[in-house]
Design a protein around this motif. Structure first.
Motif, PDB file in Angstrom:
ATOM      1  N   VAL A 176      43.652  42.969 129.798  1.00  0.00           N
ATOM      2  CA  VAL A 176      43.857  44.406 129.556  1.00  0.00           C
ATOM      3  C   VAL A 176      42.500  45.099 129.456  1.00  0.00           C
ATOM      4  CG1 VAL A 176      44.764  46.130 127.939  1.00  0.00           C
ATOM      5  CG2 VAL A 176      46.034  44.020 128.364  1.00  0.00           C
ATOM      6  N   ALA A 177      42.406  46.278 130.058  1.00  0.00           N
ATOM      7  CA  ALA A 177      41.236  47.146 129.883  1.00  0.00           C
ATOM      8  C   ALA A 177      41.718  48.585 129.915  1.00  0.00           C
ATOM      9  CB  ALA A 177      40.190  46.891 130.964  1.00  0.00           C
ATOM     10  N   HIS A 178      40.886  49.487 129.438  1.00  0.00           N
ATOM     11  CA  HIS A 178      41.266  50.898 129.345  1.00  0.00           C
ATOM     12  C   HIS A 178      40.255  51.777 130.072  1.00  0.00           C
ATOM     13  CE1 HIS A 178      43.567  49.096 126.055  1.00  0.00           C
ATOM     14  NE2 HIS A 178      44.392  50.111 126.191  1.00  0.00           N
ATOM     15  N   VAL A 179      40.767  52.858 130.659  1.00  0.00           N
ATOM     16  CA  VAL A 179      39.939  53.828 131.373  1.00  0.00           C
ATOM     17  C   VAL A 179      39.836  55.093 130.533  1.00  0.00           C
ATOM     18  CG1 VAL A 179      39.594  55.081 133.528  1.00  0.00           C
ATOM     19  CG2 VAL A 179      40.865  52.933 133.535  1.00  0.00           C
ATOM     20  N   ALA A 180      38.616  55.554 130.319  1.00  0.00           N
ATOM     21  CA  ALA A 180      38.418  56.782 129.551  1.00  0.00           C
ATOM     22  C   ALA A 180      38.962  57.981 130.328  1.00  0.00           C
ATOM     23  CB  ALA A 180      36.931  56.987 129.267  1.00  0.00           C
ATOM     24  N   PRO A 181      39.684  58.872 129.672  1.00  0.00           N
ATOM     25  CA  PRO A 181      40.155  60.074 130.373  1.00  0.00           C
ATOM     26  C   PRO A 181      38.989  60.976 130.735  1.00  0.00           C
ATOM     27  CG  PRO A 181      40.640  60.207 128.029  1.00  0.00           C
ATOM     28  CD  PRO A 181      40.109  58.828 128.277  1.00  0.00           C
ATOM     29  N   PRO A 182      39.063  61.680 131.860  1.00  0.00           N
ATOM     30  CA  PRO A 182      37.961  62.576 132.238  1.00  0.00           C
ATOM     31  C   PRO A 182      37.835  63.739 131.272  1.00  0.00           C
ATOM     32  CG  PRO A 182      39.802  62.807 133.756  1.00  0.00           C
ATOM     33  CD  PRO A 182      40.139  61.663 132.852  1.00  0.00           C
ATOM     34  N   VAL A 183      36.652  64.297 131.217  1.00  0.00           N
ATOM     35  CA  VAL A 183      36.373  65.368 130.266  1.00  0.00           C
ATOM     36  C   VAL A 183      37.302  66.556 130.483  1.00  0.00           C
ATOM     37  CG1 VAL A 183      34.536  66.360 131.711  1.00  0.00           C
ATOM     38  CG2 VAL A 183      34.538  66.773 129.229  1.00  0.00           C
ATOM     39  N   ALA A 184      37.679  66.850 131.741  1.00  0.00           N
ATOM     40  CA  ALA A 184      38.546  67.999 132.009  1.00  0.00           C
ATOM     41  C   ALA A 184      39.899  67.847 131.325  1.00  0.00           C
ATOM     42  CB  ALA A 184      38.724  68.174 133.519  1.00  0.00           C
TER      43      ALA A 184
ATOM     44  N   LEU B 213      55.781  70.080 127.274  1.00  0.00           N
ATOM     45  CA  LEU B 213      55.061  68.820 127.178  1.00  0.00           C
ATOM     46  C   LEU B 213      53.783  69.024 126.389  1.00  0.00           C
ATOM     47  CD1 LEU B 213      55.473  67.661 130.873  1.00  0.00           C
ATOM     48  CD2 LEU B 213      56.288  66.360 128.897  1.00  0.00           C
ATOM     49  N   VAL B 214      53.504  68.121 125.467  1.00  0.00           N
ATOM     50  CA  VAL B 214      52.326  68.197 124.601  1.00  0.00           C
ATOM     51  C   VAL B 214      51.323  67.133 125.049  1.00  0.00           C
ATOM     52  CG1 VAL B 214      51.474  68.034 122.225  1.00  0.00           C
ATOM     53  CG2 VAL B 214      53.747  69.014 122.694  1.00  0.00           C
ATOM     54  N   PRO B 215      50.114  67.518 125.431  1.00  0.00           N
ATOM     55  CA  PRO B 215      49.132  66.517 125.880  1.00  0.00           C
ATOM     56  C   PRO B 215      48.656  65.611 124.742  1.00  0.00           C
ATOM     57  CG  PRO B 215      48.522  68.745 126.603  1.00  0.00           C
ATOM     58  CD  PRO B 215      49.606  68.897 125.580  1.00  0.00           C
ATOM     59  N   ASN B 216      48.410  64.374 125.097  1.00  0.00           N
ATOM     60  CA  ASN B 216      47.745  63.408 124.211  1.00  0.00           C
ATOM     61  C   ASN B 216      46.988  62.434 125.114  1.00  0.00           C
ATOM     62  OD1 ASN B 216      46.968  61.986 121.882  1.00  0.00           O
ATOM     63  ND2 ASN B 216      48.774  60.667 121.989  1.00  0.00           N
ATOM     64  N   PRO B 217      45.896  62.918 125.741  1.00  0.00           N
ATOM     65  CA  PRO B 217      45.252  62.172 126.834  1.00  0.00           C
ATOM     66  C   PRO B 217      44.320  61.059 126.368  1.00  0.00           C
ATOM     67  CG  PRO B 217      44.094  64.228 126.499  1.00  0.00           C
ATOM     68  CD  PRO B 217      45.254  64.231 125.528  1.00  0.00           C
ATOM     69  N   ARG B 218      44.904  60.041 125.752  1.00  0.00           N
ATOM     70  CA  ARG B 218      44.100  58.888 125.338  1.00  0.00           C
ATOM     71  C   ARG B 218      43.821  57.963 126.522  1.00  0.00           C
ATOM     72  NH1 ARG B 218      47.686  56.715 121.826  1.00  0.00           N
ATOM     73  NH2 ARG B 218      46.517  54.782 122.026  1.00  0.00           N
ATOM     74  N   PRO B 219      42.981  56.945 126.348  1.00  0.00           N
ATOM     75  CA  PRO B 219      42.619  56.067 127.466  1.00  0.00           C
ATOM     76  C   PRO B 219      43.821  55.454 128.174  1.00  0.00           C
ATOM     77  CG  PRO B 219      41.137  55.704 125.627  1.00  0.00           C
ATOM     78  CD  PRO B 219      42.192  56.633 125.127  1.00  0.00           C
ATOM     79  N   ILE B 220      43.682  55.298 129.491  1.00  0.00           N
ATOM     80  CA  ILE B 220      44.731  54.730 130.341  1.00  0.00           C
ATOM     81  C   ILE B 220      44.645  53.207 130.289  1.00  0.00           C
ATOM     82  CG2 ILE B 220      45.638  54.595 132.692  1.00  0.00           C
ATOM     83  CD1 ILE B 220      44.215  57.305 133.220  1.00  0.00           C
ATOM     84  N   SER B 221      45.765  52.561 130.009  1.00  0.00           N
ATOM     85  CA  SER B 221      45.805  51.102 129.896  1.00  0.00           C
ATOM     86  C   SER B 221      46.081  50.477 131.259  1.00  0.00           C
ATOM     87  CB  SER B 221      46.890  50.684 128.906  1.00  0.00           C
ATOM     88  OG  SER B 221      47.016  49.277 128.858  1.00  0.00           O
ATOM     89  N   LEU B 222      45.206  49.571 131.669  1.00  0.00           N
ATOM     90  CA  LEU B 222      45.382  48.833 132.922  1.00  0.00           C
ATOM     91  C   LEU B 222      45.494  47.340 132.625  1.00  0.00           C
ATOM     92  CD1 LEU B 222      42.689  50.593 135.143  1.00  0.00           C
ATOM     93  CD2 LEU B 222      45.150  51.055 135.087  1.00  0.00           C
ATOM     94  N   LYS B 223      46.254  46.657 133.462  1.00  0.00           N
ATOM     95  CA  LYS B 223      46.475  45.224 133.253  1.00  0.00           C
ATOM     96  C   LYS B 223      46.184  44.444 134.529  1.00  0.00           C
ATOM     97  CE  LYS B 223      50.681  46.172 131.841  1.00  0.00           C
ATOM     98  NZ  LYS B 223      50.561  47.600 131.576  1.00  0.00           N
ATOM     99  N   ASN B 224      45.564  43.294 134.347  1.00  0.00           N
ATOM    100  CA  ASN B 224      45.410  42.292 135.399  1.00  0.00           C
ATOM    101  C   ASN B 224      44.783  42.880 136.666  1.00  0.00           C
ATOM    102  OD1 ASN B 224      46.600  40.303 133.675  1.00  0.00           O
ATOM    103  ND2 ASN B 224      48.592  41.224 134.097  1.00  0.00           N
TER     104      ASN B 224
END
Length: 306
Positions: free
Chosen positions: A208-216, A170-181
């Motif tokens: 729609v809003a997005h959550v920033a991934p944690p620094v870790a 698995l290759v990481p690509n930790p972009r912001p998490i998409s949340l809805k409603n």
């Protein structure tokens, strides 16, 4: 490597308005140009921990998001997303600009990164145990993913599993998490200290809003690992938490349906999906309370060969 957080908003805007802001997201280098303040502030908020790269570097995608240079920019203003000079979809309202950027980047990867096997799913990892979480809209996949990340799981992706065909990694690509409603407020109340970007109202997906991934998670965005489990989550109101084994054949059928590019990869893609299923424990997870769902995920053990 310098990060976006080390740049002032003025510097970010200058880059976006000039030769572009280079962003390193997992295996992809992305060059973004835009004159929109919402894009500058959104990148500063959601990508603060990400490395930025020089405009002279190689870029996988050259992305622009902007309003048309016509009278239309004043009347019901729209934004266009373009990649490498092409516009893959219709313009959308200007106040959806940040969401359009995220959707556009997902489109770029899904349509061009065929060096990977790509499954529509979230991917998280803890203590070396990586879990692929496929799920259609409404299944609670992204909400559960965000809650797991809030509890110390590493974010690989909220949107798609990228799997190296040869190694199965698995290759990481930790972009912001998409949340809805409703999920936006649920995670805001659940995840103390979460960085949530501005809301885009009235999209085809609702609010729609997005959550920033944690620094870790960002710091480990080049650390690959083998998948250990495939878990199909399903939020069901007032339901007790249940984890049930799923047969290998049924898991493979569902992964084929969730895979973006197995047809294009042909036999290689089917073998790759089969290898994932053979390697992993396969389960369904039904939950109504996030804490119970997370506890169930924490009980998953690594298969003997992982």
């Amino acid at each position: 490597m310098k990060t976006i957080s080390q740049l002032s908003q003025t510097t970010i805007r200058d880059h976006l308005n000039g030769s572009g802001l280079g962003l390193c997201s997992g295996p992809f280098n992305i060059l973004i140009t835009s004159s929109l303040p919402a894009i500058a502030s959104g990148i500063q908020t959601l990508y603060a921990n990400f490395p930025y790269t020089d405009s002279s570097d190689f870029f996988d995608f050259h992305v622009n998001i902007d309003t048309p240079k016509t009278i239309r920019r004043w009347y019901r203003p729209k934004v266009y997303f373009s990649v490498d000079g092409k516009r893959p979809f219709k313009p959308l309202p200007k106040n959806h600009a940040l969401a359009v950027l995220e959707w556009g980047l997902n489109w770029c990867i899904a349509n061009q990164a065929h060096q990977y096997l790509m499954i529509h799913s979230a991917v998280v990892e803890k203590n070396g145990i990586a879990c692929i979480l496929p799920g259609p809209p409404g299944s609670g996949k992204s909400t559960l993913c965000a809650a797991l990340v809030a509890n110390g799981w590493r974010l690989f992706s909220d949107e798609m599993a990228l799997i190296e065909i040869e190694s199965g990694l698995l290759v990481p690509n930790p972009r912001p998490i998409s949340l809805k409603n409703q999920s936006i407020e649920i995670i805001k109340n659940y995840w103390d200290g979460a960085t949530i970007g501005p809301k885009s109202y009235g999209t085809d997906k609702g609010t729609v809003a997005h959550v920033a991934p944690p620094v870790a998670s960002v710091l480990r965005q080049f650390d690959k690992c083998l998948p250990a489990h495939v878990v199909f989550p399903k939020y069901m109101a007032e339901s007790p938490v249940t984890v049930k084994p799923l047969s290998k054949s049924q898991t493979l059928i569902q992964l084929v349906e969730s895979c973006f590019n197995h047809n294009g990869l042909g036999k290689t893609g089917f073998i790759g999906l089969s290898d994932v299923v053979d390697r992993c424990g396969c389960h369904t997870l039904t939950y109504s309370r996030l804490d119970e769902g997370i506890h169930a995920m924490e009980q998953l053990k690594a298969p003997p060969h992982v």
